[in-house]
Design an enzyme around this catalytic site. Structure first.
Site, PDB file in Angstrom:
ATOM      1  N   SER A 139      -9.391 -35.980  -8.735  1.00  0.00           N
ATOM      2  CA  SER A 139     -10.324 -36.479  -9.813  1.00  0.00           C
ATOM      3  C   SER A 139     -10.927 -37.751  -9.824  1.00  0.00           C
ATOM      4  O   SER A 139     -10.093 -38.759  -9.242  1.00  0.00           O
ATOM      5  CB  SER A 139      -9.830 -36.024 -11.209  1.00  0.00           C
ATOM      6  OG  SER A 139     -10.790 -36.390 -12.139  1.00  0.00           O
ATOM      7  N   TYR A 181      -3.414 -37.830 -18.258  1.00  0.00           N
ATOM      8  CA  TYR A 181      -3.997 -36.875 -17.220  1.00  0.00           C
ATOM      9  C   TYR A 181      -4.519 -37.888 -16.040  1.00  0.00           C
ATOM     10  O   TYR A 181      -4.314 -37.240 -14.827  1.00  0.00           O
ATOM     11  CB  TYR A 181      -5.589 -36.295 -17.936  1.00  0.00           C
ATOM     12  CG  TYR A 181      -6.374 -35.365 -17.123  1.00  0.00           C
ATOM     13  CD1 TYR A 181      -6.006 -34.474 -16.208  1.00  0.00           C
ATOM     14  CD2 TYR A 181      -7.482 -35.959 -16.648  1.00  0.00           C
ATOM     15  CE1 TYR A 181      -6.736 -33.693 -15.573  1.00  0.00           C
ATOM     16  CE2 TYR A 181      -8.423 -35.399 -15.743  1.00  0.00           C
ATOM     17  CZ  TYR A 181      -7.783 -34.119 -15.029  1.00  0.00           C
ATOM     18  OH  TYR A 181      -8.705 -33.477 -14.132  1.00  0.00           O
TER      19      TYR A 181
HETATM   20  P1  NDP Z   1     -10.957 -24.417 -15.408  1.00  0.00           P
HETATM   21  O1  NDP Z   1     -10.237 -24.728 -16.768  1.00  0.00           O
HETATM   22  O2  NDP Z   1     -12.170 -23.890 -15.391  1.00  0.00           O
HETATM   23  O3  NDP Z   1     -10.084 -23.878 -14.374  1.00  0.00           O
HETATM   24  C1  NDP Z   1      -8.450 -24.309 -14.360  1.00  0.00           C
HETATM   25  C2  NDP Z   1      -7.924 -23.080 -13.487  1.00  0.00           C
HETATM   26  O4  NDP Z   1      -6.421 -23.689 -13.375  1.00  0.00           O
HETATM   27  C3  NDP Z   1      -8.002 -21.805 -14.021  1.00  0.00           C
HETATM   28  O5  NDP Z   1      -8.100 -20.859 -13.073  1.00  0.00           O
HETATM   29  C4  NDP Z   1      -6.612 -21.646 -14.706  1.00  0.00           C
HETATM   30  O6  NDP Z   1      -6.009 -20.284 -14.571  1.00  0.00           O
HETATM   31  C5  NDP Z   1      -5.509 -22.480 -13.482  1.00  0.00           C
HETATM   32  N1  NDP Z   1      -4.464 -22.941 -14.405  1.00  0.00           N
HETATM   33  C6  NDP Z   1      -4.276 -23.599 -15.483  1.00  0.00           C
HETATM   34  N2  NDP Z   1      -3.012 -23.755 -15.726  1.00  0.00           N
HETATM   35  C7  NDP Z   1      -2.448 -23.113 -14.936  1.00  0.00           C
HETATM   36  C8  NDP Z   1      -0.828 -22.749 -14.675  1.00  0.00           C
HETATM   37  N3  NDP Z   1      -0.007 -23.254 -15.736  1.00  0.00           N
HETATM   38  N4  NDP Z   1      -0.542 -21.696 -13.902  1.00  0.00           N
HETATM   39  C9  NDP Z   1      -1.504 -21.252 -13.014  1.00  0.00           C
HETATM   40  N5  NDP Z   1      -2.899 -21.522 -12.986  1.00  0.00           N
HETATM   41  C10 NDP Z   1      -3.313 -22.500 -14.161  1.00  0.00           C
HETATM   42  O7  NDP Z   1     -11.004 -26.105 -14.772  1.00  0.00           O
HETATM   43  P2  NDP Z   1     -11.897 -26.450 -13.485  1.00  0.00           P
HETATM   44  O8  NDP Z   1     -12.322 -25.473 -12.614  1.00  0.00           O
HETATM   45  O9  NDP Z   1     -12.579 -27.689 -13.822  1.00  0.00           O
HETATM   46  O10 NDP Z   1     -10.544 -27.218 -13.030  1.00  0.00           O
HETATM   47  C11 NDP Z   1      -9.929 -27.137 -11.621  1.00  0.00           C
HETATM   48  C12 NDP Z   1      -9.295 -28.355 -11.253  1.00  0.00           C
HETATM   49  O11 NDP Z   1     -10.306 -29.233 -10.936  1.00  0.00           O
HETATM   50  C13 NDP Z   1      -8.258 -29.012 -12.046  1.00  0.00           C
HETATM   51  O12 NDP Z   1      -7.354 -29.489 -11.216  1.00  0.00           O
HETATM   52  C14 NDP Z   1      -8.763 -29.997 -12.778  1.00  0.00           C
HETATM   53  O13 NDP Z   1      -8.242 -31.379 -13.155  1.00  0.00           O
HETATM   54  C15 NDP Z   1      -9.895 -30.343 -11.616  1.00  0.00           C
HETATM   55  N6  NDP Z   1     -11.174 -31.389 -11.916  1.00  0.00           N
HETATM   56  C16 NDP Z   1     -11.986 -30.839 -12.840  1.00  0.00           C
HETATM   57  C17 NDP Z   1     -13.031 -31.401 -13.388  1.00  0.00           C
HETATM   58  C18 NDP Z   1     -14.262 -31.213 -13.977  1.00  0.00           C
HETATM   59  O14 NDP Z   1     -14.764 -32.024 -14.789  1.00  0.00           O
HETATM   60  N7  NDP Z   1     -14.119 -29.851 -14.618  1.00  0.00           N
HETATM   61  C19 NDP Z   1     -13.365 -32.834 -12.676  1.00  0.00           C
HETATM   62  C20 NDP Z   1     -12.309 -33.391 -12.092  1.00  0.00           C
HETATM   63  C21 NDP Z   1     -11.210 -32.591 -11.467  1.00  0.00           C
HETATM   64  P3  NDP Z   1      -5.294 -19.480 -15.779  1.00  0.00           P
HETATM   65  O15 NDP Z   1      -5.503 -20.021 -16.836  1.00  0.00           O
HETATM   66  O16 NDP Z   1      -5.998 -18.076 -15.475  1.00  0.00           O
HETATM   67  O17 NDP Z   1      -3.757 -19.790 -15.324  1.00  0.00           O
HETATM   68  C1  8X3 Z   2     -12.071 -34.396 -14.794  1.00  0.00           C
HETATM   69  C2  8X3 Z   2     -13.274 -35.154 -14.831  1.00  0.00           C
HETATM   70  O1  8X3 Z   2     -13.680 -37.283 -16.339  1.00  0.00           O
HETATM   71  O2  8X3 Z   2     -13.279 -35.403 -17.577  1.00  0.00           O
HETATM   72  O3  8X3 Z   2     -11.059 -34.719 -13.957  1.00  0.00           O
HETATM   73  O4  8X3 Z   2     -11.471 -36.465 -16.560  1.00  0.00           O
HETATM   74  S1  8X3 Z   2     -12.834 -36.047 -16.618  1.00  0.00           S
END
Ligand code: NDP
Ligand code: 8X3
Length: 249
Positions: free
Chosen positions: A136, A149
């Site tokens: 991220s 985080y």
């Molecule tokens: P979502 O919340 O849409 O997706 C998160 C995914 O992670 C879900 O499929 C969820 O599946 C899975 N997950 C969470 N906890 C668990 C667990 N304990 N075991 C297995 N699977 C798990 O968020 P994003 O798609 O945005 O996030 C994906 C990645 O991108 C993360 O690593 C996040 O930190 C990163 N990210 C996101 C950003 C944003 O602005 N959205 C920016 C930068 C990075 P389920 O709940 O079904 O288990």
């Molecule tokens: C997710 C992006 O800026 O919400 O990693 O932390 S931010």
């Protein structure tokens, strides 16, 4: 093409979009997450058969058992996308909730390690493979109240560099994608189901879409064998840093 991608967190957001995009370019998908019904729904979005695996990345034994259950014809994993993760809470360190801290460290850091440990042997056997970790912008820059985080994503950054060093001789590519603000379920999870508050995060500008990250990942995995896009920061045009966003209100 008969390539296989193993995607954690495929039930939503970036993981879901990447499963769809990689399937479109011919990958067979092992799609994982805790919500089985979402993996069933994902199957409807993808023409070819996917292999759903339901487990919590925090549960080391469940991770081992799920990956050990892979039929031989699904073990030749070309791409591991370590994507499962979330933020839990947004509070000054003195007000932080220990359960939130544990979840972020257990999912974003330890979960990534548990899954990688089980998949790497398949790649070592073939002296080939590509691991992409989702970091991220928060793993490059700490922002106020982001403390744990951000720390978990700084850890992903360090682990990516370490994995690249350790797996380099085995011919395994290791890359990191560091997104800025992407509109997914991320903020809804961070704010514990408060959809209204989650929406305010993405108001007044065009955030990235999960499909933008999926496009990038397709580009990364389709480079020639001698090219590794090792680390990419991908931001919405309106975002200049973790906390600098041009909003048109
Ligand atoms: P979502 O919340 O849409 O997706 C998160 C995914 O992670 C879900 O499929 C969820 O599946 C899975 N997950 C969470 N906890 C668990 C667990 N304990 N075991 C297995 N699977 C798990 O968020 P994003 O798609 O945005 O996030 C994906 C990645 O991108 C993360 O690593 C996040 O930190 C990163 N990210 C996101 C950003 C944003 O602005 N959205 C920016 C930068 C990075 P389920 O709940 O079904 O288990
Ligand atoms: C997710 C992006 O800026 O919400 O990693 O932390 S931010």
């Amino acid at each position: 093409m008969n390539k296989i991608a193993f995607i954690t967190g495929a039930t939503s957001g970036i993981g879901w979009a990447t499963a769809v995009a990689l399937a479109k370019v011919g990958y067979r998908i092992i799609a994982t997450g805790r919500r089985a019904e979402r993996l069933e729904a994902l199957q409807k979005d993808i023409d070819q058969a996917i292999l759903p695996l339901v487990f919590d990345v925090r549960d080391k034994q469940a991770v081992k058992a799920a990956i050990a259950s892979l039929p031989t014809e699904w073990q030749q994993i070309d791409v591991l996308l370590n994507n499962a993760g979330n933020a839990h809470g947004l509070a000054p360190i003195q007000d932080g909730d220990e359960l939130d801290w544990e979840m972020m460290i257990d999912i974003n850091v330890k979960g990534l390690l548990y899954v990688s440990k089980e998949i790497i042997p398949f790649m070592l056997k073939r002296q080939a493979g590509h691991i992409i970790n989702i970091g991220s912008v928060a793993g490059k820059e700490v922002y106020a109240n982001g403390n744990v985080y951000c720390a978990s994503k700084f850890a992903v950054d360090a682990l990516t560099q370490g994995m690249r060093l350790d797996l380099n001789k085995a011919g395994i590519k290791v890359s990191e994608v560091n997104p800025g603000l992407v509109q997914t379920e991320f903020s809804e999870v961070r704010f514990k189901g408060d959809k209204e508050r989650a929406e305010t995060v993405y108001q007044g500008f065009q955030p990235l879409l999960a499909e933008d990250i999926a496009d990038l990942i397709v580009f990364m995995v389709t480079r020639p064998a001698h090219v590794n896009l090792a680390e990419i920061l991908i931001l919405p045009t309106a975002q200049a840093s973790a906390t600098t966003v041009k909003k048109v209100l």
